[in-house]
Design a protein around this motif. Structure first.
Motif, short mmCIF file in Angstrom:
data_model
loop_
_atom_site.label_atom_id
_atom_site.label_comp_id
_atom_site.label_asym_id
_atom_site.label_seq_id
_atom_site.Cartn_x
_atom_site.Cartn_y
_atom_site.Cartn_z
N ARG A 142 37.06 36.80 44.49
CA ARG A 142 36.20 36.68 43.30
C ARG A 142 35.95 38.04 42.66
O ARG A 142 35.95 38.19 41.43
N ALA A 143 35.73 39.06 43.49
CA ALA A 143 35.47 40.41 42.97
C ALA A 143 36.69 40.96 42.25
O ALA A 143 36.55 41.69 41.26
N ARG A 144 37.88 40.61 42.71
CA ARG A 144 39.10 41.04 42.00
C ARG A 144 39.07 40.54 40.56
O ARG A 144 39.37 41.28 39.63
N ARG A 145 38.74 39.27 40.40
CA ARG A 145 38.68 38.69 39.05
C ARG A 145 37.55 39.32 38.24
O ARG A 145 37.74 39.70 37.09
N THR A 146 36.38 39.44 38.86
CA THR A 146 35.20 39.97 38.17
C THR A 146 35.43 41.39 37.67
O THR A 146 35.07 41.72 36.53
N PHE A 147 36.04 42.24 38.51
CA PHE A 147 36.18 43.65 38.18
C PHE A 147 37.58 44.03 37.71
O PHE A 147 37.86 45.21 37.48
N GLY A 148 38.46 43.03 37.56
CA GLY A 148 39.80 43.27 37.02
C GLY A 148 40.70 44.12 37.92
O GLY A 148 41.52 44.89 37.40
N VAL A 149 40.57 43.96 39.23
CA VAL A 149 41.42 44.70 40.16
C VAL A 149 42.57 43.78 40.56
O VAL A 149 42.40 42.84 41.31
N LYS A 150 43.75 44.09 40.02
CA LYS A 150 44.91 43.23 40.25
C LYS A 150 45.62 43.59 41.56
O LYS A 150 45.65 44.74 41.96
N LEU A 151 46.17 42.55 42.20
CA LEU A 151 46.96 42.78 43.41
C LEU A 151 48.16 43.64 43.09
O LEU A 151 48.73 43.51 42.01
N PRO A 152 48.60 44.53 43.93
CA PRO A 152 48.15 44.79 45.30
C PRO A 152 47.11 45.91 45.39
O PRO A 152 46.83 46.40 46.48
N ALA A 153 46.50 46.28 44.27
CA ALA A 153 45.54 47.38 44.27
C ALA A 153 44.35 47.07 45.18
O ALA A 153 43.91 45.93 45.29
N ILE A 154 43.84 48.11 45.82
CA ILE A 154 42.64 47.98 46.64
C ILE A 154 41.57 48.97 46.20
O ILE A 154 40.59 49.19 46.90
N SER A 155 41.78 49.55 45.04
CA SER A 155 40.78 50.45 44.48
C SER A 155 40.66 50.18 43.00
O SER A 155 41.51 49.55 42.39
N PRO A 208 33.99 50.66 41.62
CA PRO A 208 33.26 50.95 42.87
C PRO A 208 32.61 49.72 43.51
O PRO A 208 32.55 49.62 44.73
N ASP A 209 32.13 48.77 42.68
CA ASP A 209 31.55 47.54 43.25
C ASP A 209 32.61 46.73 43.99
O ASP A 209 32.33 46.16 45.05
N PHE A 210 33.80 46.67 43.43
CA PHE A 210 34.90 45.99 44.12
C PHE A 210 35.23 46.69 45.43
O PHE A 210 35.41 46.04 46.47
N GLU A 211 35.31 47.99 45.40
CA GLU A 211 35.70 48.74 46.59
C GLU A 211 34.72 48.53 47.73
O GLU A 211 35.12 48.42 48.90
N ARG A 212 33.43 48.44 47.43
CA ARG A 212 32.44 48.20 48.49
C ARG A 212 32.60 46.80 49.06
O ARG A 212 32.55 46.61 50.29
N ILE A 213 32.84 45.81 48.23
CA ILE A 213 33.05 44.44 48.70
C ILE A 213 34.33 44.38 49.55
O ILE A 213 34.35 43.75 50.61
N PHE A 214 35.37 45.05 49.10
CA PHE A 214 36.63 45.10 49.85
C PHE A 214 36.41 45.74 51.22
O PHE A 214 36.92 45.28 52.24
N ARG A 215 35.63 46.82 51.26
CA ARG A 215 35.37 47.51 52.53
C ARG A 215 34.57 46.64 53.50
O ARG A 215 34.77 46.71 54.71
N VAL A 216 33.69 45.79 53.00
CA VAL A 216 32.97 44.86 53.88
C VAL A 216 33.97 43.96 54.58
O VAL A 216 33.92 43.76 55.80
N GLN A 217 34.90 43.41 53.79
CA GLN A 217 35.91 42.53 54.39
C GLN A 217 36.76 43.28 55.40
O GLN A 217 36.98 42.81 56.51
N MET A 218 37.23 44.45 55.04
CA MET A 218 38.11 45.20 55.94
C MET A 218 37.36 45.67 57.18
O MET A 218 37.91 45.64 58.28
#
Length: 129
Positions: free
Chosen positions: A25-38, A41-51
């Protein structure tokens, strides 16, 4: 049988699935397309929680099960629930700011230490005796 530990294991996996869905959901919300992981900053924090949750699962799950086998299914399950609560506190804090991730991280790390030390101690005790 280890019914309580099995239920807690399923809850931990459900929490991890939740974090994965949150990243999607955060990828869509913040426009971070695959395979990017950065990106945002809000996306990156959510991604780090998962990782970070994924990084701790191989420490948590074997320790949980070994503790249940050698010490107690019920106590392992209670500790497992506390681990999940710690992960939720970590999730909530980290989403707000990097600096707020500490309490949740501490809770879940302490639980893993107790589970691992308990399992190792009990297994060692069985070997010696």
């Amino acid at each position: 049988m280890y019914h309580y530990t099995a239920i807690v294991t399923c809850l931990a996996i459900a929490f991890y699935f939740f974090t994965s869905a949150t990243v999607a959901r955060a990828r869509r919300t913040f426009g971070v397309k695959l395979p990017a992981i950065s990106g945002h900053p809000d996306f990156e924090r959510i991604f780090r929680v998962q990782m970070n949750t994924l990084e701790w699962m191989p420490i948590f799950l074997p320790s949980l099960w070994l503790f249940a086998i050698y010490i107690s299914d019920a106590i392992a399950a209670v500790l497992g629930v506390i681990w999940i609560i710690g992960r939720i506190v970590y999730f909530i804090g980290y989403r707000q700011a990097v600096e707020k991730r500490g309490p949740g991280f501490g809770i879940q790390a302490l639980v893993c230490i107790v589970l691992w030390c308990g399992a190792l101690g009990a297994a060692g005790w069985k070997v010696i005796h």
